[in-house]
Design a protein around this motif. Structure first.
Motif, PDB file in Angstrom:
ATOM      1  N   UNK A  28      -9.963  -2.024   0.210  1.00  0.00           N
ATOM      2  CA  UNK A  28     -10.192  -1.118  -0.914  1.00  0.00           C
ATOM      3  C   UNK A  28     -11.463  -0.352  -0.584  1.00  0.00           C
ATOM      4  N   UNK A  29     -11.286   0.897  -0.157  1.00  0.00           N
ATOM      5  CA  UNK A  29     -12.427   1.638   0.384  1.00  0.00           C
ATOM      6  C   UNK A  29     -12.189   3.143   0.337  1.00  0.00           C
ATOM      7  N   UNK A  30     -13.256   3.876   0.539  1.00  0.00           N
ATOM      8  CA  UNK A  30     -13.200   5.326   0.624  1.00  0.00           C
ATOM      9  C   UNK A  30     -12.137   5.815   1.597  1.00  0.00           C
ATOM     10  N   UNK A  31     -11.354   6.795   1.147  1.00  0.00           N
ATOM     11  CA  UNK A  31     -10.417   7.512   2.018  1.00  0.00           C
ATOM     12  C   UNK A  31     -10.521   9.012   1.765  1.00  0.00           C
ATOM     13  N   UNK A  32     -11.738   9.469   1.606  1.00  0.00           N
ATOM     14  CA  UNK A  32     -11.939  10.877   1.298  1.00  0.00           C
ATOM     15  C   UNK A  32     -11.874  11.114  -0.198  1.00  0.00           C
ATOM     16  N   UNK A  33     -12.339  12.280  -0.613  1.00  0.00           N
ATOM     17  CA  UNK A  33     -12.366  12.610  -2.038  1.00  0.00           C
ATOM     18  C   UNK A  33     -10.967  12.823  -2.617  1.00  0.00           C
ATOM     19  N   UNK A  34      -9.969  12.906  -1.746  1.00  0.00           N
ATOM     20  CA  UNK A  34      -8.615  13.274  -2.162  1.00  0.00           C
ATOM     21  C   UNK A  34      -7.626  12.118  -2.176  1.00  0.00           C
ATOM     22  N   UNK A  35      -8.037  10.945  -1.675  1.00  0.00           N
ATOM     23  CA  UNK A  35      -7.051   9.884  -1.457  1.00  0.00           C
ATOM     24  C   UNK A  35      -7.479   8.583  -2.140  1.00  0.00           C
ATOM     25  N   UNK A  36      -6.484   7.820  -2.597  1.00  0.00           N
ATOM     26  CA  UNK A  36      -6.738   6.583  -3.326  1.00  0.00           C
ATOM     27  C   UNK A  36      -7.518   5.571  -2.495  1.00  0.00           C
ATOM     28  N   UNK A  37      -8.419   4.861  -3.157  1.00  0.00           N
ATOM     29  CA  UNK A  37      -9.220   3.830  -2.502  1.00  0.00           C
ATOM     30  C   UNK A  37      -8.354   2.709  -1.930  1.00  0.00           C
ATOM     31  N   UNK A  38      -7.175   2.510  -2.487  1.00  0.00           N
ATOM     32  CA  UNK A  38      -6.309   1.421  -2.041  1.00  0.00           C
ATOM     33  C   UNK A  38      -5.348   1.773  -0.924  1.00  0.00           C
ATOM     34  N   UNK A  39      -5.535   2.903  -0.295  1.00  0.00           N
ATOM     35  CA  UNK A  39      -4.611   3.367   0.745  1.00  0.00           C
ATOM     36  C   UNK A  39      -4.298   2.305   1.788  1.00  0.00           C
ATOM     37  N   UNK A  40      -5.318   1.647   2.306  1.00  0.00           N
ATOM     38  CA  UNK A  40      -5.113   0.680   3.389  1.00  0.00           C
ATOM     39  C   UNK A  40      -4.343  -0.559   2.949  1.00  0.00           C
ATOM     40  N   UNK A  41      -4.251  -0.775   1.652  1.00  0.00           N
ATOM     41  CA  UNK A  41      -3.479  -1.890   1.123  1.00  0.00           C
ATOM     42  C   UNK A  41      -2.100  -1.433   0.659  1.00  0.00           C
ATOM     43  N   UNK A  42      -2.044  -0.270   0.036  1.00  0.00           N
ATOM     44  CA  UNK A  42      -0.796   0.222  -0.531  1.00  0.00           C
ATOM     45  C   UNK A  42       0.249   0.559   0.538  1.00  0.00           C
ATOM     46  N   UNK A  43      -0.195   1.074   1.680  1.00  0.00           N
ATOM     47  CA  UNK A  43       0.776   1.422   2.732  1.00  0.00           C
ATOM     48  C   UNK A  43       1.425   0.163   3.320  1.00  0.00           C
ATOM     49  N   UNK A  44       0.661  -0.863   3.727  1.00  0.00           N
ATOM     50  CA  UNK A  44       1.320  -2.081   4.212  1.00  0.00           C
ATOM     51  C   UNK A  44       2.251  -2.711   3.183  1.00  0.00           C
ATOM     52  N   UNK A  45       1.863  -2.647   1.910  1.00  0.00           N
ATOM     53  CA  UNK A  45       2.725  -3.210   0.870  1.00  0.00           C
ATOM     54  C   UNK A  45       4.031  -2.438   0.753  1.00  0.00           C
ATOM     55  N   UNK A 106       0.517 -10.342  10.918  1.00  0.00           N
ATOM     56  CA  UNK A 106      -0.486  -9.698  10.084  1.00  0.00           C
ATOM     57  C   UNK A 106      -0.128  -8.222   9.977  1.00  0.00           C
ATOM     58  N   UNK A 107       0.454  -7.832   8.844  1.00  0.00           N
ATOM     59  CA  UNK A 107       0.847  -6.442   8.605  1.00  0.00           C
ATOM     60  C   UNK A 107      -0.380  -5.720   8.067  1.00  0.00           C
ATOM     61  N   UNK A 108      -1.135  -5.108   8.973  1.00  0.00           N
ATOM     62  CA  UNK A 108      -2.479  -4.643   8.681  1.00  0.00           C
ATOM     63  C   UNK A 108      -2.559  -3.140   8.426  1.00  0.00           C
ATOM     64  N   UNK A 109      -3.443  -2.786   7.471  1.00  0.00           N
ATOM     65  CA  UNK A 109      -3.627  -1.376   7.158  1.00  0.00           C
ATOM     66  C   UNK A 109      -5.023  -0.863   7.408  1.00  0.00           C
ATOM     67  N   UNK A 110      -5.898  -1.721   7.986  1.00  0.00           N
ATOM     68  CA  UNK A 110      -7.301  -1.324   8.136  1.00  0.00           C
ATOM     69  C   UNK A 110      -7.866  -1.801   9.470  1.00  0.00           C
ATOM     70  N   UNK A 111      -8.351  -0.856  10.270  1.00  0.00           N
ATOM     71  CA  UNK A 111      -8.865  -1.185  11.589  1.00  0.00           C
ATOM     72  C   UNK A 111     -10.065  -2.110  11.563  1.00  0.00           C
ATOM     73  N   UNK A 112     -10.877  -2.045  10.505  1.00  0.00           N
ATOM     74  CA  UNK A 112     -12.042  -2.906  10.405  1.00  0.00           C
ATOM     75  C   UNK A 112     -11.695  -4.381  10.328  1.00  0.00           C
ATOM     76  N   UNK A 113     -10.439  -4.697  10.000  1.00  0.00           N
ATOM     77  CA  UNK A 113      -9.998  -6.091   9.922  1.00  0.00           C
ATOM     78  C   UNK A 113      -9.642  -6.680  11.282  1.00  0.00           C
ATOM     79  N   UNK A 114      -9.468  -5.851  12.272  1.00  0.00           N
ATOM     80  CA  UNK A 114      -8.951  -6.304  13.564  1.00  0.00           C
ATOM     81  C   UNK A 114      -9.730  -7.449  14.201  1.00  0.00           C
ATOM     82  N   UNK A 115     -11.073  -7.378  14.267  1.00  0.00           N
ATOM     83  CA  UNK A 115     -11.798  -8.486  14.910  1.00  0.00           C
ATOM     84  C   UNK A 115     -11.561  -9.832  14.235  1.00  0.00           C
ATOM     85  N   UNK A 116     -11.471  -9.828  12.904  1.00  0.00           N
ATOM     86  CA  UNK A 116     -11.222 -11.070  12.173  1.00  0.00           C
ATOM     87  C   UNK A 116      -9.834 -11.605  12.484  1.00  0.00           C
ATOM     88  N   UNK A 117      -8.835 -10.729  12.430  1.00  0.00           N
ATOM     89  CA  UNK A 117      -7.456 -11.159  12.670  1.00  0.00           C
ATOM     90  C   UNK A 117      -7.259 -11.631  14.100  1.00  0.00           C
TER      91      UNK A 117
END
Length: 253
Positions: A28-45, A106-117
């Protein structure tokens, strides 16, 4: 089959026959002023919904938080950090492991999660299991180079348009203004700068890299619903095929 929609009795029946599970993970994070904060979660779902119709792997309720420290300068961005994500995902996978699961997607939507996964994948492998990190945006870009995109840019904007246009606010769109360090050190993507044509890693908060909150060669203003629908369908088909093939692996318990 979705774990949250069945009883423990049905779950017991599944785990007696199958040893594979899919875990959607995002942020749940910034995706620009135009896009929902939940983008990285909503797309994998959304992709999980598609593969649920074609795969026999059980789908675990998704994790909407991730490693988003880079985005904390933007209101609404939430991060649980490396340690937080590692704790949550570990708790989930080891309980599934206890039920007999040995193959994890791991159906992932965020690159920052990669090291953990990746780290958890190594921990699982040391215990006789195996995992796959399925990053939807990377797969989409390899399926069709025209779909390849940056953060909050055309690729992700198109995906969100296809999922729900209410998640896209182009009336608030801001053009990209890269935060170059100097005339001799322009931005080189989201992780560093170029100096004399050579990439140098310089970690910075995303607010300093892009005040608008998005970055990429695929301008968000070029995104279309058609692009998003075609891309998500093709990506979901590929991921489903991969899961079905991954499911055939013989993992000794």
């Amino acid at each position: 089959m979705r774990l949250d929609s069945i009883s423990w009795k049905k779950a017991q029946e599944y785990f007696s026959k199958k040893d594979i599970a899919v875990i959607p993970i995002g942020s749940t994070e910034n995706h620009g002023s135009h896009l929902a904060l939940g983008t990285d979660f909503l797309v994998p779902c959304e992709i999980a919904k598609s593969i649920d119709k074609k795969c026999e792997a059980i789908i675990v309720p998704g994790i909407p938080y991730g490693v988003a420290d880079q985005h904390v300068g933007f209101p609404g961005s939430l991060t649980i950090g490396y340690d937080g994500l590692h704790m949550i995902v570990s708790k989930i996978v080891w309980q599934l492991y206890g039920y007999g699961v040995r193959k994890f997607i791991f159906l992932n939507g965020h690159g920052g999660n990669n090291p953990v996964l990746q780290n958890i994948g190594i921990e699982l492998n040391a215990k006789g299991a195996i995992s796959a990190m399925v990053n939807w945006w990377t797969i989409a870009g390899e399926l069709n180079p025209a779909w390849k995109g940056g953060h909050g840019a055309g690729e992700e904007t198109a995906a969100m348009m296809a999922i729900n246009p209410d998640y896209v606010h182009m009336e608030d769109y801001m053009p990209l203004t890269p935060g170059d360090l100097s005339d001799t050190m322009p931005c080189d993507g989201m992780t560093g700068v170029k100096y004399k044509g050579i990439s140098v890693l310089i970690p910075r908060t995303f607010k300093n890299i892009s005040p608008s909150g998005w970055f990429g060669n695929d301008d968000a203003a070029t995104a279309t619903v058609e692009w998003g629908k075609e891309m998500l369908a093709a990506t979901a088909d590929f991921i489903c095929d991969f899961i079905n093939e991954f499911d055939k692996l013989n993992i000794e318990k």
